[in-house]
Structures are given as C-alpha cells and as structure tokens.
Design a protein around this motif. Structure first.
Motif: not given
Length: 481
Positions: A191-209
């Motif tokens: 049920p996590g997807r429902s409990l989260c409501g709308e989910t946003l992803l933030a770029d906080i400067g972690l490199p994909a490397s």
C-alpha cells in the motif's frame, strides 16, 4: 529540480540500504553531508510552496537525517513568510548533519504532541525515513493521526518500509511525498504507493556515478528497459516465430484471448493445439488467422520451428498438464507457464524448473511456493531462484524477477485490468515476444507495461478482449518513447 512520478523520472530503484550507500559514496567523493541535507530540505520547502497555500505549518522532526531535512525545510518556509514551528521528537545526535541543521533553526519550537498537530493547517512529516526497522506506534502514531491538515511526507510517510511498501505498524496517509535522487521500491509497491499520495523526486546533487556502487538491481518498468521487435524488410512469418498454445476443452476463451494477443504482439504464426474435435470446432470459429490443430502435441513437437509454447490458459491443473510441461521442457522448448500449468505444480516448485516465464497471481504463487508474505520483491526473486525461470508475480504492483536477482516493478496497471481474461492476454503477449527473440526477463516486463498501456488507452468499461484491440497503439507508443 522536482519531478513528478512519471515516465521522465529515472528508472533505477534503490532500497533504503542502497540509498544509504549512495549517500556515503557521494560524501566520500567530496560532497559534504550538510550540502545534501540543505538541498533536500529546500526541495521539501519548494514542494510545499508549490502545492499548498501558506498556512500554520508544523514540522514533526525526528532525531535522524529525516528530521534534519525537516529543520532545513522549516527554515526555508519561514524565510518565505510562512508561519512555521518545529516539533522535535528527540534532539539529533551531537555532531551529526541533523544537529547542524537543527542548530540553524531559530524559529518557534512546539511540543511533539497530538494537540499541536491538530492545530496545524499543514504537517510536514520528517520523523522517520524509509529505513525505519520498527513499527511506528505510541506518541508518534497518535501525533501523526491527529494532523489537522494535509501531510507532506519527507522521503516516505513515517512507518512505511521503503523496501517493501508495507507499514509494519502505523503509517499516515500523505497528500504529497518528496523523496531524493531515486525512488525506492516502497514508493511503487502497495500500500506504500497509495500512502505516499503524489510522489515527487528531487535532485539534491547526488551524482549518477555512485549508482554502480550501490548494488542497484531493480527498476521501475518503462519502455527504456526493453527492446520491442522491429520487423525488417526481409522478414517473413517464420522469422517472427511460431507460437503454439495448448488449448483446453472447457475454458476455450482463455486460449483464444492469448492467441489474439499473440497475433497483435507480432508473432508470425499462432497455433492452438486442441485436445479434441469438439473444442477444435470452437477454436476454429474464432480469429481466422489462428491455426487450429487436432494433432497431438507429440506430433507438433516434431516441427523444430515451434520453439515457444504457452501452457496453462484454460488448462485443468492436473497431472496431465504437469506431465506436458515436463515434456516441453525436456524437448528444449521455451515455455510460458500460466494458470493451470502453475497450479498443476502445487507444492512442487521444482516441477516448474526449466520454464522460461511463470505468471502466477498471489493465490497461484501461494499454492506452489507458500504464502508470498509482505515482501513482494523478495517473494518473486525467491521463486525465480527456485525454478530458474523469470517470475511475473501479478497485481497492481506486479513484480518481475529474474533468477540472477534483477527485478522490475510495474505500476503501469490501471484498475480496469482487474477483470477475467486479462491474465490470458498477458501470457499471450509474453509468448509472442519470446517467439520473436526477446529474452524472457525483457519479454515479461514489456508485456506487463504494454498491457497496462492498452488498458489506459481504452479507459472505463474494459473487458479482456479490448486489450487486444488497443495493443498496437500501445506498442507504437512504446517504440516511439
């Protein structure tokens, strides 16, 4: 940058432990922890300002990094003129990044209490992150439950397991969740997807490397993960594969749905092997493009071009079906085992070894492997390890696991798919892609997504046969994505 949980979002999924490794690798690479925390808190504040009007806001702050993000968010909201107070559950550990963030908060401090939460027009839940290993209860649960306005969750709603999407105790219903760098499985699993409501992803400067060092082996399902066959100018019906479906005598509609889907998904030839003359007559009354044969499977197996077989739709779950599965595997054929072929192996998972793809729903899984439990990704992986097959564990949060541990979570599944026959369509798509040379893991992932896209394009009132009609449009969209 804030991204909604859509197709443009990165597809890698990190468990809480893998996310902790990503943070550690970034810090070891020279990015200070406070810089990451500042970016995370600022992203939370930005999300609040975008989605809510300025109201009395209470930040519930835990003692760890999640709470540190909350202190930073409070500071940025206060600077924007919002009426904000922070309610600490406990002080951060001295010398930690969270202690650094708490020391920079100069605004009001409130009691961590239900009464304070009830007075707030917005509650920012920064109590516990996705890696919490114990149930949320007592004061924390009571305070979150008393929220007088919507809840904005930092990372996940407190109490939600980011790896499984399950709350072992209480978890609040968030209106909005802001997470960082990459989604976690719990953002997609129910049920996590429902409990989260709308989910946003933030770029906080972690490199994909840092990703290779995390051990990431799970992804959100999307067309970028798998190839779809593109017929060439020199292609012909045999080069696109010959799929054979073993049809049942009673539930003939199941094999017909699978055959129709296989045609639309690009199989060059589709044969339904009928068990008797009466059922053959029924099958011949269907799609004129489907070959119907009354020859016994032993004879059909003599044709080396019949490399892919679908066993299960409409099949009785008895010893004859189980024996047929063993025969097909022993003959070196790629077998998609669905429905009756799975339950024919109840209590004997080893009998499924050698199949290419298994497509159980939760009940079929339980009959063969035992109850799937609360960790759906691990349940799918365990079945894949036990059988050597790709396992597609169905549901609104379908998990597709390979024997080597790779996992795809498919959340591209409208509720309209919960109707009879859609599993037969799914099996037909998988088998058609296998017949065209798509590897089993990619074929299962692609089929799950394509079926969901066909359902999305149809909309309300869906029945299983509608998926066949809308499948070409779904494939065209995936090819262009």
């Amino acid at each position: 940058m804030l991204l909604p949980a859509g197709l443009a979002m990165p597809l890698e999924l990190l468990t809480p432990a893998q996310m902790a490794r990503a943070d550690a690798l970034a810090i070891a690479g020279g990015i200070p922890g406070p810089r990451l925390m500042e970016a995370a808190g600022r992203a939370v504040a930005e999300a609040a300002r975008r989605h809510f009007r300025p109201v009395r806001t209470l930040v519930l702050a835990g003692p760890g990094n999640n709470g540190g993000d909350g202190y930073v968010a409070a500071r940025w909201l206060e600077q924007a003129g919002w009426p904000v107070a922070v309610a600490p559950l406990a002080p951060p550990r001295p010398g930690s990044d969270a202690a650094w963030a708490a020391a920079r908060w100069r605004g009001p401090v409130a009691a961590f209490a239900p009464a304070e939460a009830a007075r707030a027009g917005l509650v920012i839940d920064a109590v516990f992150g996705a890696g919490l290993a114990r149930p949320v209860e007592g004061l924390v649960a009571e305070t979150l439950a008393a929220a007088g306005g919507p809840i904005l969750a930092v990372d996940v709603p407190s109490g939600l397991d980011g790896a499984t999407g399950q709350p072992p105790g209480y978890a609040p219903q968030a209106a909005l969740t802001v997470t960082f760098f990459r989604l976690k499985p719990g953002h997609l699993l129910l049920p996590g997807r429902s409990l989260c409501g709308e989910t946003l992803l933030a770029d906080i400067g972690l490199p994909a490397s840092v990703l290779p060092g995390t051990g990431c082996n799970a992804w959100r399902n999307a067309p970028a993960l798998w190839p779809l066959p593109r017929p060439g100018a020199a292609g012909h019906k045999y080069s696109r594969g010959h799929l054979t479906i073993l049809g049942g005598a009673a539930m003939t509609g199941a094999a017909r749905l699978a055959a129709g889907a296989a045609h639309r998904a690009g199989a060059g030839l589709v044969t339904i092997a009928a068990p008797d003359a009466a059922s053959a007559a029924t099958y011949r009354a269907g799609d004129p493009g489907t070959i119907v044969s009354e020859a016994p499977p032993d004879e059909l197996l003599q044709d080396a071009r019949r490399q892919v077989w679908l066993l299960g739709p409409g099949q009785p779950p008895g010893e004859e079906t189980r024996a047929r599965l063993r025969q097909l595997v022993a003959a070196g054929r790629q077998v998609v085992a669905d429905a009756g072929a799975i339950t024919a192996c109840a209590g004997a998972p080893g009998a499924l070894r050698g199949a290419a793809v298994l497509t159980p729903h939760a009940g079929e899984y339980a009959a063969v492997f035992g109850p799937p439990g609360t960790d759906k990704p691990e349940a799918a992986r365990a079945a894949a390890r036990a059988t050597g097959a790709v396992v597609l564990l169905k549901g609104a949060d379908t998990c597709i696991a390979a024997p080597d541990g790779r996992l795809v979570i498919n959340d591209h599944a409208p509720p309209g798919l919960a109707t009879g026959g859609t599993g037969d369509v799914l099996a037909g798509i998988i088998a058609a892609l296998l017949a065209q040379g798509v590897p089993p893991f990619e074929a299962a992932a692609a089929a799950a997504w394509l079926q969901g896209e066909a359902a999305r394009r149809h909309g309300p009132g869906l029945i299983a046969s509608d998926l066949i009609t809308f499948l070409p449009a779904a494939m065209e969209f995936a090819l262009c994505d």
